[in-house]
Design a protein around this motif. Structure first.
Motif, PDB file in Angstrom:
ATOM      1  N   GLY A   1     -37.160   5.297  -5.548  1.00  9.63           N
ATOM      2  CA  GLY A   1     -38.052   6.029  -6.691  1.00  9.63           C
ATOM      3  C   GLY A   1     -37.795   5.229  -7.904  1.00  9.63           C
ATOM      4  O   GLY A   1     -36.624   4.791  -8.135  1.00  9.63           O
ATOM      5  N   ILE A   2     -38.757   5.196  -8.801  1.00  6.99           N
ATOM      6  CA  ILE A   2     -38.497   4.544 -10.032  1.00  6.99           C
ATOM      7  C   ILE A   2     -38.229   5.823 -10.991  1.00  6.99           C
ATOM      8  O   ILE A   2     -39.248   6.773 -10.982  1.00  6.99           O
ATOM      9  N   VAL A   3     -37.471   6.193 -11.870  1.00 11.36           N
ATOM     10  CA  VAL A   3     -36.987   7.260 -12.412  1.00 11.36           C
ATOM     11  C   VAL A   3     -37.933   7.373 -13.656  1.00 11.36           C
ATOM     12  O   VAL A   3     -38.194   6.595 -14.493  1.00 11.36           O
ATOM     13  N   ASP A   4     -38.805   8.338 -13.862  1.00  8.03           N
ATOM     14  CA  ASP A   4     -39.457   9.003 -14.932  1.00  8.03           C
ATOM     15  C   ASP A   4     -38.552   9.636 -16.208  1.00  8.03           C
ATOM     16  O   ASP A   4     -38.476   8.881 -17.248  1.00  8.03           O
ATOM     17  N   SER A   5     -37.753  10.444 -15.649  1.00  5.05           N
ATOM     18  CA  SER A   5     -36.742  11.417 -16.571  1.00  5.05           C
ATOM     19  C   SER A   5     -35.567  11.905 -15.833  1.00  5.05           C
ATOM     20  O   SER A   5     -35.782  11.893 -14.609  1.00  5.05           O
ATOM     21  N   PHE A   6     -34.519  12.410 -16.649  1.00  2.25           N
ATOM     22  CA  PHE A   6     -33.665  13.253 -16.000  1.00  2.25           C
ATOM     23  C   PHE A   6     -33.307  14.108 -17.125  1.00  2.25           C
ATOM     24  O   PHE A   6     -33.286  13.872 -18.318  1.00  2.25           O
ATOM     25  N   GLU A   7     -32.656  15.196 -16.757  1.00  2.00           N
ATOM     26  CA  GLU A   7     -31.909  16.128 -17.704  1.00  2.00           C
ATOM     27  C   GLU A   7     -30.305  16.059 -17.080  1.00  2.00           C
ATOM     28  O   GLU A   7     -30.171  16.831 -15.972  1.00  2.00           O
TER      29      GLU A   7
ATOM     30  N   GLN B   1     -43.385   7.295  -9.267  1.00  2.00           N
ATOM     31  CA  GLN B   1     -43.348   6.372  -8.213  1.00  2.00           C
ATOM     32  C   GLN B   1     -42.478   6.408  -7.416  1.00  2.00           C
ATOM     33  O   GLN B   1     -41.127   6.201  -7.545  1.00  2.00           O
ATOM     34  N   LYS B   2     -42.721   6.631  -5.993  1.00  2.00           N
ATOM     35  CA  LYS B   2     -41.516   6.674  -5.160  1.00  2.00           C
ATOM     36  C   LYS B   2     -41.767   6.317  -3.357  1.00  2.00           C
ATOM     37  O   LYS B   2     -43.194   6.163  -3.569  1.00  2.00           O
ATOM     38  N   GLU B   3     -41.214   6.224  -2.909  1.00  2.00           N
ATOM     39  CA  GLU B   3     -41.294   5.611  -1.568  1.00  2.00           C
ATOM     40  C   GLU B   3     -42.050   6.893  -0.686  1.00  2.00           C
ATOM     41  O   GLU B   3     -41.846   8.356  -0.951  1.00  2.00           O
TER      42      GLU B   3
ATOM     43  N   SER C   1     -30.989  17.241 -12.877  1.00  2.00           N
ATOM     44  CA  SER C   1     -31.884  16.848 -12.088  1.00  2.00           C
ATOM     45  C   SER C   1     -32.684  15.567 -12.439  1.00  2.00           C
ATOM     46  O   SER C   1     -32.544  15.040 -13.745  1.00  2.00           O
ATOM     47  N   VAL C   2     -33.209  14.912 -11.657  1.00  2.00           N
ATOM     48  CA  VAL C   2     -33.893  13.556 -11.818  1.00  2.00           C
ATOM     49  C   VAL C   2     -35.193  13.663 -11.256  1.00  2.00           C
ATOM     50  O   VAL C   2     -35.489  14.272 -10.304  1.00  2.00           O
ATOM     51  N   TRP C   3     -36.433  13.138 -11.985  1.00  2.00           N
ATOM     52  CA  TRP C   3     -37.679  13.058 -11.518  1.00  2.00           C
ATOM     53  C   TRP C   3     -38.127  11.632 -11.339  1.00  2.00           C
ATOM     54  O   TRP C   3     -38.060  10.702 -12.216  1.00  2.00           O
ATOM     55  N   ALA C   4     -39.156  11.192 -10.252  1.00  2.00           N
ATOM     56  CA  ALA C   4     -39.578  10.057 -10.217  1.00  2.00           C
ATOM     57  C   ALA C   4     -41.129  10.347  -9.585  1.00  2.00           C
ATOM     58  O   ALA C   4     -41.013  11.054  -8.662  1.00  2.00           O
TER      59      ALA C   4
ATOM     60  N   ILE D   1     -33.818   5.130  -8.122  1.00  2.00           N
ATOM     61  CA  ILE D   1     -32.903   5.749  -7.273  1.00  2.00           C
ATOM     62  C   ILE D   1     -32.851   4.897  -5.881  1.00  2.00           C
ATOM     63  O   ILE D   1     -33.840   4.554  -5.477  1.00  2.00           O
TER      64      ILE D   1
END
Lengths: 95, 95, 95, 95, 95
Positions: free
Chosen positions: B80-86, A14-16, A9-12, B56
């Motif tokens: 989106g600007i990626v903060d982190s991912f696993e 700052q996003k649209e 999985s991936v987290w953002a 993203i």
């Protein structure tokens, strides 16, 4: 749609607009024997697919339509978690 | 969507209607270890992605929908600007 | 969108409704060093791109939307003529 | 559209809204001599295509439009079962 | 759009609604010297393209839009029959 396996999985932060509260999963396309089959796709998930599960992924506007008239700019979504499949030459499938 | 790295920007004075005031970034698709993964894409950016950041990118009409009913002919946008991912097997991700 | 170089033009007398009065250019996708990068695309041009110029091409419905509610069945359009770009490792860009 | 051969089916219990009561077939793209031609596609089938039959598959929003204004997130559908084809150099076609 | 050469046709009796009375041609993408360039596409034809003719093919929703609000699930259409083209390095083009 294509067959894929959820691998992460991936987290953002700052996003649209429209990307809030979306769970974004990393899906590896696989063939019917579970072998990697092309580049990973980041797909929205609303049905609770877990890491390691085989899923059906839809792309483009048909994926986006799940969000109705809302301005959600996603171009891929997990639309099913695979229970089983029957494809000759493949390992009898279990998702 | 796909994972990419912002590697540059591009300018055009002579352009179609709807392309005014758009920031156009050059995005290199990358895999989860940061390696180049296919051809660059020119994507609209409204969230301030900087050079070197992992982002993203959404493509097609789902990207265009960010501009509502306006006639903006873009087919890719940073969402989106990626903060982190696993992702197992990948370097623990930081955008 | 992708970066391309205009390399020619194509004419058709017998054509679908909505294709009248369209200038159709042949665009060669190129990388940021100007090297060929995939197969040519036939794109509608309304902004006067000339042979040899580097352009930004949009594809799919986002390209078609330039023609509003008219039934124009084009799936690619030149949306900008490149003035310059900054991409590390590439020749400093001039369109 | 592309030519494909139906090689299997796939089931999902946990799925997105709009995916209920859909028959999902696994379609192997083939060339006009019946040889495999790229990766399999999961396509919705409403016309009763059977295993082994050659079919015409449409993709993207044009496939989804079969379901009208309903929120059915499929991006591929079988739109015809091939009776015959005429392609020089190919085995005279029978679906 | 892409340049293609009409190489055949295909028939289906059992088909989706909206596919009635459509002429479906098999189009081989070609480069500007007439060499094969990728996999064949099945495209709807309403302008009478004949076997051996070079044509311009549009894909996706822009192709489908030719059929207005009708539920015609085609994702590719012949939109022009090539009269001529000018592409340096290619044989002076005649469709």
């Amino acid at each position: 749609m294509f067959l894929g396996k959820v691998i992460g999985s991936v987290w953002a932060t700052q996003k649209e607009s429209g990307m809030e509260n979306l769970k974004l999963m990393v899906v590896q396309p696989v063939d019917w024997n579970g072998r990697e089959n092309g580049q990973t796709v980041i797909a929205a998930d609303r049905i609770g697919a877990g890491i390691g599960e085989q899923v059906i992924v839809s792309r483009g506007t048909p994926a986006r339509i799940l969000f109705g008239s809302n301005s959600v700019p996603i171009d891929a979504a997990i639309v099913g978690i695979v229970d089983s499949f029957e494809v000759p030459g493949a390992t009898e499938g279990e998702g």
